[in-house]
Design an enzyme around this catalytic site. Structure first.
Site, PDB file in Angstrom:
ATOM      1  N   CYS A  72     108.449 -83.267 -62.006  1.00 10.21           N
ATOM      2  CA  CYS A  72     107.847 -83.219 -60.283  1.00 10.21           C
ATOM      3  C   CYS A  72     107.344 -81.866 -60.078  1.00 10.21           C
ATOM      4  O   CYS A  72     108.023 -80.934 -60.154  1.00 10.21           O
ATOM      5  CB  CYS A  72     108.910 -83.945 -59.649  1.00 10.21           C
ATOM      6  SG  CYS A  72     108.397 -83.708 -57.730  1.00 10.21           S
ATOM      7  N   CYS A 181     100.266 -83.906 -60.191  1.00  7.61           N
ATOM      8  CA  CYS A 181     101.291 -84.515 -60.006  1.00  7.61           C
ATOM      9  C   CYS A 181     101.519 -85.429 -61.437  1.00  7.61           C
ATOM     10  O   CYS A 181     100.716 -85.853 -61.888  1.00  7.61           O
ATOM     11  CB  CYS A 181     101.032 -85.482 -58.872  1.00  7.61           C
ATOM     12  SG  CYS A 181     102.290 -86.552 -58.447  1.00  7.61           S
TER      13      CYS A 181
END
Length: 262
Positions: A72, A181
């Protein structure tokens, strides 16, 4: 045999898991969904740091890995120093692929597609100045794309028109687009249908997998289980009744899915 703990709050880290399995097919992977705190990108920094230190201390105690992957961008940029200080095992984070994008770009205009939280962090500008000072960087932040990736992974439908609207500032100007992302590579097929022909799309997944390979004992990671079966586990922090997600995870190669209380 090497065991890796990969974690994210949602399914974004699955894109990283795929690259690791491609690079290291004989490691076992525990994928930890911290769905109790989904999404990480909307948490303030102290909350996220405290949560991850506490979560991983419990997870490492109960399911000891040889290496941890923070799959992440938000968690990597905020909590990586604190996590490395808290553990004595290797921890690999995620950095947007600004350096390789700058080398690939012919026009010297590159685009960064990320969450709103990621593009507003100062480290993005620091990465640009260090690795892409000669490039123009077009930042597009969208938390909506995270939800779209979650929907698509579960077998749902998303709006190609809306996807185009979000990406259009990059599509119109850049020749390289960075998926900043880990959720966004899950949208790759849909992006390829709508992106300009000359646009190159890159992400950090392969670089993460290569870094994992460097840090693990290669000879050990080449060994197979006695029966030739790898036990990949998907671990939740909050129970779910989403059968479409469970089906997707089984098809991904996870053969154990359970809730833990780290």
């Amino acid at each position: 045999m090497s065991n890796i703990l990969v974690f994210d709050s949602g399914v974004g880290g699955i894109s990283v898991v795929r690259e690791i399995k491609q690079c290291l097919p004989n490691v076992t992977i525990d994928y930890l969904f911290d769905n109790l705190y989904y999404p990480y990108g909307e948490l303030d920094e102290p909350t996220l740091i405290n949560r991850l230190v506490s979560l991983l201390k419990g997870a490492v105690k109960n399911h000891p890995p040889q290496l941890i992957v923070i799959a992440c961008n938000s968690a990597s940029t905020i909590a990586l120093p604190a996590l490395r200080a808290a553990f004595d095992i290797p921890i690999v984070g995620v950095v947007p692929a600004i350096k390789p994008a700058s080398k690939l770009s012919r026009s010297k205009v590159i685009g960064l597609l990320a969450t709103q939280g990621t593009i507003t962090r100062t480290y993005i500008e620091e990465l640009k100045q260090e690795f892409a000072a000669d490039c123009e960087l077009i930042n597009v932040g969208s938390n909506e794309l995270v939800a779209m990736a979650e929907t698509l992974y579960r077998g749902g439908d998303i709006s190609s028109r809306r996807l185009l609207e979000i990406c259009n500032p990059i599509f119109q100007q850049a020749d390289v687009m960075i998926l900043g992302c880990t959720h966004f590579p899950l949208l790759a097929n849909e992006l390829n249908k709508i992106k300009p022909q000359g646009l190159t799309v890159i992400d950090s997944g392969k670089a993460i997998a290569q870094r994992v390979q460097e840090l693990l004992n290669v000879e050990d990671s080449d060994k197979k289980t006695p029966d030739g079966i790898l036990n990949h586990r998907a671990l939740y922090t909050k129970s779910v009744s989403d059968t479409s997600l469970t089906a997707a995870l089984f098809s991904e190669g996870f053969n154990e899915i359970c809730v833990i209380n780290p």
